[in-house]
Design an enzyme around this catalytic site. Structure first.
Site, PDB file in Angstrom:
ATOM      1  N   LYS A  26       0.836  -1.214   0.000  1.00  0.00           N
ATOM      2  CA  LYS A  26       0.000   0.000   0.000  1.00  0.00           C
ATOM      3  C   LYS A  26       0.861   1.251   0.000  1.00  0.00           C
ATOM      4  CE  LYS A  26      -1.717   1.536   4.125  1.00  0.00           C
ATOM      5  NZ  LYS A  26      -1.456   2.949   4.467  1.00  0.00           N
ATOM      6  N   ASN A  27       1.827   1.288   0.919  1.00  0.00           N
ATOM      7  CA  ASN A  27       2.574   2.535   1.103  1.00  0.00           C
ATOM      8  C   ASN A  27       3.600   2.785  -0.003  1.00  0.00           C
ATOM      9  OD1 ASN A  27       1.025   3.003   3.291  1.00  0.00           O
ATOM     10  ND2 ASN A  27       2.577   2.469   4.825  1.00  0.00           N
ATOM     11  N   ARG A  97      -4.662  10.609   4.198  1.00  0.00           N
ATOM     12  CA  ARG A  97      -3.586  11.591   4.334  1.00  0.00           C
ATOM     13  C   ARG A  97      -2.550  11.486   3.229  1.00  0.00           C
ATOM     14  NH1 ARG A  97      -2.090  14.123   8.677  1.00  0.00           N
ATOM     15  NH2 ARG A  97      -0.001  13.806   7.850  1.00  0.00           N
ATOM     16  N   CYS A 121      -4.801  12.501  12.899  1.00  0.00           N
ATOM     17  CA  CYS A 121      -5.605  11.283  12.887  1.00  0.00           C
ATOM     18  C   CYS A 121      -5.385  10.585  14.218  1.00  0.00           C
ATOM     19  CB  CYS A 121      -5.245  10.396  11.701  1.00  0.00           C
ATOM     20  SG  CYS A 121      -3.583   9.764  11.784  1.00  0.00           S
ATOM     21  N   ARG A 126       0.535  14.311  13.238  1.00  0.00           N
ATOM     22  CA  ARG A 126       1.008  14.112  11.867  1.00  0.00           C
ATOM     23  C   ARG A 126       1.121  15.398  11.041  1.00  0.00           C
ATOM     24  NH1 ARG A 126      -1.250   8.727   9.263  1.00  0.00           N
ATOM     25  NH2 ARG A 126       0.783   8.821   8.278  1.00  0.00           N
ATOM     26  N   PRO A 127       2.078  16.254  11.402  1.00  0.00           N
ATOM     27  CA  PRO A 127       2.269  17.488  10.637  1.00  0.00           C
ATOM     28  C   PRO A 127       2.844  17.227   9.243  1.00  0.00           C
ATOM     29  CG  PRO A 127       4.003  17.241  12.268  1.00  0.00           C
ATOM     30  CD  PRO A 127       3.046  16.092  12.477  1.00  0.00           C
ATOM     31  N   ILE A 128       2.807  18.245   8.370  1.00  0.00           N
ATOM     32  CA  ILE A 128       3.407  18.100   7.035  1.00  0.00           C
ATOM     33  C   ILE A 128       4.437  19.206   6.796  1.00  0.00           C
ATOM     34  CG2 ILE A 128       1.502  16.883   5.909  1.00  0.00           C
ATOM     35  CD1 ILE A 128       0.848  19.773   4.726  1.00  0.00           C
ATOM     36  N   ASP A 129       4.941  19.779   7.904  1.00  0.00           N
ATOM     37  CA  ASP A 129       5.884  20.892   7.781  1.00  0.00           C
ATOM     38  C   ASP A 129       7.113  20.531   6.940  1.00  0.00           C
ATOM     39  OD1 ASP A 129       6.260  19.184  10.108  1.00  0.00           O
ATOM     40  OD2 ASP A 129       8.014  20.409  10.561  1.00  0.00           O
ATOM     41  N   LEU A 130       7.559  19.269   7.030  1.00  0.00           N
ATOM     42  CA  LEU A 130       8.772  18.897   6.292  1.00  0.00           C
ATOM     43  C   LEU A 130       8.512  18.828   4.781  1.00  0.00           C
ATOM     44  CD1 LEU A 130      10.150  16.190   8.749  1.00  0.00           C
ATOM     45  CD2 LEU A 130      10.938  18.551   8.485  1.00  0.00           C
ATOM     46  N   ASP A 317       4.478   0.393  11.960  1.00  0.00           N
ATOM     47  CA  ASP A 317       3.240  -0.194  11.429  1.00  0.00           C
ATOM     48  C   ASP A 317       3.031  -1.650  11.865  1.00  0.00           C
ATOM     49  OD1 ASP A 317       2.709   2.201  10.199  1.00  0.00           O
ATOM     50  OD2 ASP A 317       3.417   1.581   8.228  1.00  0.00           O
ATOM     51  N   ILE A 339       8.340   6.719  16.562  1.00  0.00           N
ATOM     52  CA  ILE A 339       7.860   7.400  15.350  1.00  0.00           C
ATOM     53  C   ILE A 339       6.594   8.197  15.658  1.00  0.00           C
ATOM     54  CG2 ILE A 339       7.238   7.123  12.906  1.00  0.00           C
ATOM     55  CD1 ILE A 339      10.006   5.993  13.456  1.00  0.00           C
ATOM     56  N   ARG A 409      -8.845  -0.434   4.444  1.00  0.00           N
ATOM     57  CA  ARG A 409      -7.973   0.630   3.931  1.00  0.00           C
ATOM     58  C   ARG A 409      -6.594   0.066   3.595  1.00  0.00           C
ATOM     59  NH1 ARG A 409      -6.629   4.720   7.836  1.00  0.00           N
ATOM     60  NH2 ARG A 409      -5.226   5.068   6.106  1.00  0.00           N
TER      61      ARG A 409
HETATM   62  N1  EPU Z   1       6.639  14.309  10.611  1.00  0.00           N
HETATM   63  C1  EPU Z   1       6.813  15.651  10.871  1.00  0.00           C
HETATM   64  N2  EPU Z   1       6.679  16.532   9.842  1.00  0.00           N
HETATM   65  C2  EPU Z   1       6.380  16.141   8.569  1.00  0.00           C
HETATM   66  C3  EPU Z   1       6.206  14.773   8.312  1.00  0.00           C
HETATM   67  C4  EPU Z   1       6.343  13.874   9.350  1.00  0.00           C
HETATM   68  O1  EPU Z   1       7.090  16.035  11.991  1.00  0.00           O
HETATM   69  O2  EPU Z   1       6.277  17.004   7.690  1.00  0.00           O
HETATM   70  C5  EPU Z   1       6.770  13.332  11.704  1.00  0.00           C
HETATM   71  C6  EPU Z   1       5.518  12.493  11.889  1.00  0.00           C
HETATM   72  O3  EPU Z   1       4.575  13.139  12.706  1.00  0.00           O
HETATM   73  C7  EPU Z   1       6.092  11.236  12.522  1.00  0.00           C
HETATM   74  C8  EPU Z   1       7.430  11.090  11.811  1.00  0.00           C
HETATM   75  O4  EPU Z   1       7.753  12.404  11.328  1.00  0.00           O
HETATM   76  O5  EPU Z   1       6.303  11.447  13.879  1.00  0.00           O
HETATM   77  C9  EPU Z   1       7.454  10.117  10.661  1.00  0.00           C
HETATM   78  O6  EPU Z   1       6.380  10.388   9.772  1.00  0.00           O
HETATM   79  P1  EPU Z   1       6.450  10.088   8.237  1.00  0.00           P
HETATM   80  O7  EPU Z   1       6.347  11.363   7.480  1.00  0.00           O
HETATM   81  O8  EPU Z   1       7.618   9.226   7.935  1.00  0.00           O
HETATM   82  O9  EPU Z   1       5.109   9.268   7.996  1.00  0.00           O
HETATM   83  P2  EPU Z   1       4.265   9.293   6.668  1.00  0.00           P
HETATM   84  O10 EPU Z   1       5.186   9.356   5.534  1.00  0.00           O
HETATM   85  O11 EPU Z   1       3.187  10.298   6.754  1.00  0.00           O
HETATM   86  C10 EPU Z   1       4.258   6.730   6.207  1.00  0.00           C
HETATM   87  C11 EPU Z   1       3.255   5.631   6.143  1.00  0.00           C
HETATM   88  C12 EPU Z   1       2.760   5.299   7.538  1.00  0.00           C
HETATM   89  C13 EPU Z   1       3.942   4.893   8.386  1.00  0.00           C
HETATM   90  C14 EPU Z   1       4.985   6.014   8.380  1.00  0.00           C
HETATM   91  C15 EPU Z   1       6.247   5.674   9.147  1.00  0.00           C
HETATM   92  C16 EPU Z   1       2.223   5.973   3.973  1.00  0.00           C
HETATM   93  C17 EPU Z   1       1.012   6.275   3.194  1.00  0.00           C
HETATM   94  N3  EPU Z   1       2.134   6.042   5.294  1.00  0.00           N
HETATM   95  O12 EPU Z   1       3.587   7.864   6.727  1.00  0.00           O
HETATM   96  O13 EPU Z   1       1.884   4.187   7.391  1.00  0.00           O
HETATM   97  O14 EPU Z   1       3.531   4.636   9.697  1.00  0.00           O
HETATM   98  O15 EPU Z   1       5.352   6.331   7.029  1.00  0.00           O
HETATM   99  O16 EPU Z   1       6.873   4.579   8.601  1.00  0.00           O
HETATM  100  O17 EPU Z   1       3.250   5.630   3.412  1.00  0.00           O
HETATM  101  C18 EPU Z   1       0.087   2.784   7.882  1.00  0.00           C
HETATM  102  O18 EPU Z   1       0.291   2.218   6.800  1.00  0.00           O
HETATM  103  O19 EPU Z   1      -0.678   2.306   8.763  1.00  0.00           O
HETATM  104  C19 EPU Z   1       0.758   4.044   8.162  1.00  0.00           C
HETATM  105  C20 EPU Z   1       0.356   4.902   9.092  1.00  0.00           C
END
Ligand code: EPU
Length: 428
Positions: A26-27, A97, A121, A126-130, A317, A339, A409
């Site tokens: 999925k991811n 997301r 969620c 789960r911010p997207i600042d990065l 996960d 994480i 999902r």
């Molecule tokens: N984070 C920030 N700022 C950002 C992005 C992330 O602070 O801009 C933080 C997050 O809050 C978290 C950490 O960085 O604490 C890691 O988050 P990451 O961005 O790596 O997560 P993601 O890319 O949004 C994907 C998977 C998740 C999985 C995580 C970690 C997808 C669609 N989702 O999320 O999968 O847990 O990587 O490996 O690829 C799931 O499948 O159940 C799931 C939640």
């Protein structure tokens, strides 16, 4: 696929035995589908799992002018026919997301994007600042207004950037920036890039489309911008989290399961933890080119400590599913989330089944119990739901899991696959 009110009823105590075929990841598939926005030629993505998150991603792509079809053989044929739309609306983004990963491709190819801000969620804020930091570094101007990110860049310019925050690297953020940088002018270097196999798979697809990416799978990814990308064909890697979930099912149910088409190099931390607990892990010879591993339960397991970390560490996960195993292992196990510090929604529900788990900030203390007993429980998110299904497999009597649309999902027909292994599980 499950309606919102559907429940899953699991009768505990049946031993699981046989073979299970792992679906596409999925991811990995979600950002790869978004990458099809980087060209107006046709892309064919094979081994895409049948999940509601994929349905949502295809809906977003259609909303952005693509024709997209998920064929019964698992391949998705997608082509951007109208490249004018730039908006990913709230109604679609709030359901998933991962739709944030259309930002990079839209900026790179269509110069503009308007994307609903994804909310938090149940697993945390789960911010997207990065993601935004990376796009800004490439020269995009970004505004947030009325819940939408407005992004614009007449020309993206390659640069060196550090992409890390309080919780380390970001998986989707790395993918998003990598996609944007493929069409930027000059060279982009992402330091502290996420090394997850899903990022590597995306880079492989982008390179097949004509991108020049090196270093994916390490913490330093270098992207040399090119003028244009073209259509391409790609097969998505197997889902390491689905594979790990079936491994947990074998360990819990006194089972003996052959996991087919799992990439074992993606699962080293998981196999190591299973061995540490006392589960028998036997690598088998590949069959028709597909890797295989046999997971055999043992009688006496040992408590252990588990810390979730970025790849190649133990994946967040699979934290909930392994918590279910450790509930039934004598002694005390500590599980620490590095994480998502709040990803413990399964704890209260497991305790309803008789587990003895206490939470202390981002750690849970699991005191092994002799048995779990079936009860109605509530699925709160995807992986927590999987943990409850696993608990249901071993709990005495019946466990009814409500709101199982979360499972659909991210797990491709998990009930069918479990039933084929001997589980008594049905939807109602
Ligand atoms: N984070 C920030 N700022 C950002 C992005 C992330 O602070 O801009 C933080 C997050 O809050 C978290 C950490 O960085 O604490 C890691 O988050 P990451 O961005 O790596 O997560 P993601 O890319 O949004 C994907 C998977 C998740 C999985 C995580 C970690 C997808 C669609 N989702 O999320 O999968 O847990 O990587 O490996 O690829 C799931 O499948 O159940 C799931 C939640």
């Amino acid at each position: 696929m499950g309606e919102k009110l559907e429940t899953m009823i699991v009768e505990g105590g049946h031993r699981l035995e046989g073979e299970v075929q792992i679906s596409g990841s999925k991811n990995a598939a979600l950002p790869i589908l978004a990458a099809a926005l980087l060209t107006n030629e046709q892309c064919v993505i094979e081994h895409v799992p049948f999940l509601s998150d994929i349905v949502e991603m295809l809906a977003i792509l259609r909303c952005l002018g693509c024709e997209a079809e998920h064929r019964s053989d698992g391949s998705v044929v997608v082509q951007a026919k109208d490249e004018k739309p730039i908006t990913a609306p709230y109604e679609l983004v709030r359901k998933m997301r991962a739709s944030i990963c259309v930002l990079g491709p839209l900026l790179a190819r269509r110069k503009r994007a308007k994307i609903s801000m994804p909310g938090g969620c149940v697993i945390g804020v789960r911010p997207i600042d990065l993601h935004l930091k990376g796009m800004a570094a490439l020269g995009a101007s970004l505004d947030i207004e009325h819940g939408y990110i407005h992004a614009e860049a007449l020309e993206l310019k390659g640069c060196e950037m550090f992409l890390g925050g309080a919780f380390g690297s970001t998986v989707l953020g790395t993918g998003n920036v990598m996609m944007a940088a493929t069409l930027a002018k000059g060279t982009t270097v992402i330091e502290n890039a996420a090394c997850e196999p899903e990022v590597q798979d995306l880079a492989m697809f982008l390179n097949t489309m004509g991108a020049k990416i090196s270093g994916a799978g390490t913490h330093r990814i270098v992207i040399e911008g090119v003028e244009e990308l073209h259509g391409a064909k790609h097969r998505v890697i197997p889902d390491r989290i689905e594979a790990g979930t079936f491994m947990a099912a074998a360990a819990l149910s006194d089972g003996d399961i052959i996991i087919k088409d799992a990439r074992l190099d993606h699962l080293m931390a998981v196999l190591d933890k299973l061995s540490e607990i006392g589960v028998r892990v036997k690598r088998l010879a590949p069959e028709n080119g597909l890797e295989r591993v046999r997971i055999i339960a043992a009688k006496n397991y040992k408590a252990c400590d588990l810390i979730t970390l970025p790849f190649p560490g133990f994946p967040t996960d699979l934290q909930a599913q392994f918590a279910t195993i450790l509930c039934l292992v004598p002694g005390i196990s500590l599980i620490t989330e590095k994480i998502y510090p709040d990803r413990f929604m399964h704890v209260a529900e497991l305790n309803r089944l008789g587990a003895n788990i206490r939470k202390e900030s981002s750690t849970i203390i699991v005191q092994g119990v002799d048995f779990l007993s079936g009860a109605p429980v509530m699925a709160t998110d995807l992986r927590a739901s999987a943990a409850l299904v696993l608990a249901g497999l071993v709990a005495r009597g019946e466990t009814t899991i409500e709101q199982i649309y979360h499972l659909d999902r991210g797990y491709d027909r998990i009930d069918d696959k479990l039933r084929a292994l001997g589980a008594q599980i049905r939807r109602a």
